[in-house]
Design a protein around this motif. Sequence first.
Motif, PDB file in Angstrom:
ATOM      1  N   TYR A  38       0.807  -1.125  -0.039  1.00 28.79           N
ATOM      2  CA  TYR A  38      -0.120   0.015   0.085  1.00 28.79           C
ATOM      3  C   TYR A  38       0.840   1.146   0.206  1.00 28.79           C
ATOM      4  N   ALA A  39       0.703   2.062  -0.986  1.00 23.46           N
ATOM      5  CA  ALA A  39       1.583   3.437  -1.178  1.00 23.46           C
ATOM      6  C   ALA A  39       0.954   4.453  -0.026  1.00 23.46           C
ATOM      7  N   GLU A  40       1.948   5.020   0.716  1.00 20.37           N
ATOM      8  CA  GLU A  40       1.640   6.132   1.447  1.00 20.37           C
ATOM      9  C   GLU A  40       2.521   7.381   1.304  1.00 20.37           C
ATOM     10  N   LYS A  41       1.781   8.451   1.672  1.00 18.84           N
ATOM     11  CA  LYS A  41       2.640   9.428   2.027  1.00 18.84           C
ATOM     12  C   LYS A  41       2.827   9.881   3.316  1.00 18.84           C
ATOM     13  N   VAL A  42       4.305  10.058   3.593  1.00 19.25           N
ATOM     14  CA  VAL A  42       4.342  10.430   5.244  1.00 19.25           C
ATOM     15  C   VAL A  42       5.473  11.791   5.067  1.00 19.25           C
ATOM     16  N   ASP A  43       5.131  12.486   6.107  1.00 21.55           N
ATOM     17  CA  ASP A  43       6.018  13.821   6.111  1.00 21.55           C
ATOM     18  C   ASP A  43       7.506  13.736   6.132  1.00 21.55           C
ATOM     19  N   ASP A  44       7.621  12.873   7.247  1.00 18.27           N
ATOM     20  CA  ASP A  44       8.951  12.609   7.480  1.00 18.27           C
ATOM     21  C   ASP A  44       9.418  11.092   7.703  1.00 18.27           C
ATOM     22  N   ILE A  45      10.017  10.441   6.397  1.00 22.19           N
ATOM     23  CA  ILE A  45      10.145   9.122   6.534  1.00 22.19           C
ATOM     24  C   ILE A  45      10.932   8.455   7.568  1.00 22.19           C
ATOM     25  N   TRP A  46      11.948   9.256   8.057  1.00 20.28           N
ATOM     26  CA  TRP A  46      12.747   8.578   9.152  1.00 20.28           C
ATOM     27  C   TRP A  46      12.190   8.874  10.545  1.00 20.28           C
ATOM     28  N   LYS A  47      11.490   9.831  10.796  1.00 21.73           N
ATOM     29  CA  LYS A  47      10.628   9.754  11.994  1.00 21.73           C
ATOM     30  C   LYS A  47       9.753   8.752  12.088  1.00 21.73           C
ATOM     31  N   TYR A  48       8.993   8.594  11.136  1.00 28.16           N
ATOM     32  CA  TYR A  48       8.057   7.410  10.922  1.00 28.16           C
ATOM     33  C   TYR A  48       8.512   6.198  11.054  1.00 28.16           C
ATOM     34  N   LEU A  49       9.718   5.807  10.529  1.00 25.00           N
ATOM     35  CA  LEU A  49      10.400   4.596  10.610  1.00 25.00           C
ATOM     36  C   LEU A  49      10.866   4.476  12.352  1.00 25.00           C
ATOM     37  N   ASP A  50      11.315   5.444  12.910  1.00 26.42           N
ATOM     38  CA  ASP A  50      11.527   5.476  14.291  1.00 26.42           C
ATOM     39  C   ASP A  50      10.337   5.188  15.112  1.00 26.42           C
ATOM     40  N   ASP A  51       9.380   5.871  14.956  1.00 26.24           N
ATOM     41  CA  ASP A  51       8.191   5.593  15.715  1.00 26.24           C
ATOM     42  C   ASP A  51       7.577   4.109  15.330  1.00 26.24           C
ATOM     43  N   LEU A  52       7.886   3.448  14.232  1.00 20.85           N
ATOM     44  CA  LEU A  52       7.477   2.022  14.228  1.00 20.85           C
ATOM     45  C   LEU A  52       8.221   1.265  15.044  1.00 20.85           C
TER      46      LEU A  52
END
Length: 83
Positions: A38-52
């Motif tokens: 599923y394609a998504e748009k996130v504002d800050d990829i690295w913050k998103y990955l850190d949160d995961l």
Amino acid sequence: MLIPRALVTRKVRWALKDKGYNILKSPLPLDNEDPTWYAEKVDDIWKYLDDLAGAPFQEPNVLVIDDALQIIRDEDLRGSVWV
């Protein structure tokens, strides 16, 4: 815009990037023979990955589209994508 379940080819990855998508997520295990992304748009990829990383065993498989364009050949990436 809905792209019917298209294979995750280089052309499709470029089209997704051009539309502003920057990650692909899949709830399926990495060893799945035909994962659905599923394609998504996130504002800050690295913050998103850190949160995961803070939620072990709950995170989906995530593929950064820029990375996929640079280092993954079509024959090495399986599955299809929905947006």
